[in-house]
Scaffold this motif. Structure first.
Motif, PDB file in Angstrom:
ATOM      1  N   ILE A  34      14.260 -48.290  29.387  1.00 43.26           N
ATOM      2  CA  ILE A  34      14.949 -46.971  29.720  1.00 43.26           C
ATOM      3  C   ILE A  34      15.985 -46.643  28.676  1.00 43.26           C
ATOM      4  O   ILE A  34      15.870 -45.564  28.119  1.00 43.26           O
ATOM      5  CB  ILE A  34      15.201 -46.515  31.298  1.00 43.26           C
ATOM      6  CG1 ILE A  34      14.104 -46.697  32.152  1.00 43.26           C
ATOM      7  CG2 ILE A  34      16.244 -45.570  31.451  1.00 43.26           C
ATOM      8  CD1 ILE A  34      14.319 -46.777  33.479  1.00 43.26           C
ATOM      9  N   SER A  35      16.845 -47.577  28.607  1.00 39.18           N
ATOM     10  CA  SER A  35      17.958 -47.490  27.562  1.00 39.18           C
ATOM     11  C   SER A  35      17.415 -47.366  26.189  1.00 39.18           C
ATOM     12  O   SER A  35      17.843 -46.356  25.439  1.00 39.18           O
ATOM     13  CB  SER A  35      18.787 -48.832  27.454  1.00 39.18           C
ATOM     14  OG  SER A  35      19.618 -48.770  28.714  1.00 39.18           O
ATOM     15  N   PRO A  40      18.556 -42.072  22.529  1.00 43.37           N
ATOM     16  CA  PRO A  40      18.776 -41.085  21.490  1.00 43.37           C
ATOM     17  C   PRO A  40      19.177 -39.598  21.998  1.00 43.37           C
ATOM     18  O   PRO A  40      19.789 -38.894  21.529  1.00 43.37           O
ATOM     19  CB  PRO A  40      17.412 -40.814  20.615  1.00 43.37           C
ATOM     20  CG  PRO A  40      16.568 -42.083  20.929  1.00 43.37           C
ATOM     21  CD  PRO A  40      17.167 -42.640  22.262  1.00 43.37           C
ATOM     22  N   VAL A  41      18.530 -39.312  23.353  1.00 41.32           N
ATOM     23  CA  VAL A  41      19.120 -38.159  23.947  1.00 41.32           C
ATOM     24  C   VAL A  41      20.293 -38.198  24.349  1.00 41.32           C
ATOM     25  O   VAL A  41      21.178 -37.156  24.184  1.00 41.32           O
ATOM     26  CB  VAL A  41      17.987 -37.986  25.183  1.00 41.32           C
ATOM     27  CG1 VAL A  41      18.359 -36.729  26.008  1.00 41.32           C
ATOM     28  CG2 VAL A  41      16.595 -37.877  24.692  1.00 41.32           C
ATOM     29  N   PHE A  42      20.851 -39.490  24.803  1.00 40.71           N
ATOM     30  CA  PHE A  42      22.224 -39.421  25.249  1.00 40.71           C
ATOM     31  C   PHE A  42      23.373 -39.036  24.169  1.00 40.71           C
ATOM     32  O   PHE A  42      24.498 -38.809  24.411  1.00 40.71           O
ATOM     33  CB  PHE A  42      22.499 -40.856  25.834  1.00 40.71           C
ATOM     34  CG  PHE A  42      22.118 -40.918  27.431  1.00 40.71           C
ATOM     35  CD1 PHE A  42      22.130 -39.684  28.218  1.00 40.71           C
ATOM     36  CD2 PHE A  42      21.565 -41.938  27.947  1.00 40.71           C
ATOM     37  CE1 PHE A  42      21.647 -39.662  29.523  1.00 40.71           C
ATOM     38  CE2 PHE A  42      21.238 -42.134  29.213  1.00 40.71           C
ATOM     39  CZ  PHE A  42      21.407 -40.796  29.945  1.00 40.71           C
TER      40      PHE A  42
END
Length: 67
Positions: A34-35, A40-42
Motif C-alpha cells: 500500500i505504501s 506518489p499520491v501522498f
C-alpha cells in the motif's frame, strides 16, 4: 516514528484477532504494498492534511472511555 508503527501493527492484529506470527508478516507486506502504491499520491497532499490523517487514525485506536 518507527516505534509507533509497531504499536499500530500490534493494535491492528489484536483487533482482528490474529494470533499467529505469520499475521505480522502479512500485515507488513500489506503495508509495504500500500505504501508503494499510494506514496506518489501522498506527495501532493499538504502536510496539514497528512497530520489530520495521522491524528484521526490515532484517535480511532484509543478506546472511547479514555477520551
Amino acid at each position: 516514528m518507527p516505534p509507533t508503527g509497531v504499536f499500530v501493527r500490534t493494535a491492528l492484529n489484536f483487533s482482528l484477532g490474529a494470533t499467529h506470527k505469520m499475521s505480522q508478516v502479512i500485515n507488513a507486506l500489506g503495508v509495504l504494498v500500500i505504501s508503494v502504491a499510494v506514496m506518489p499520491v501522498f506527495s501532493y497532499l499538504p502536510q496539514c492534511s497528512v497530520a489530520a490523517l495521522l491524528i484521526f487514525a490515532s484517535v480511532r485506536m484509543a478506546p472511547v472511555r479514555y477520551m
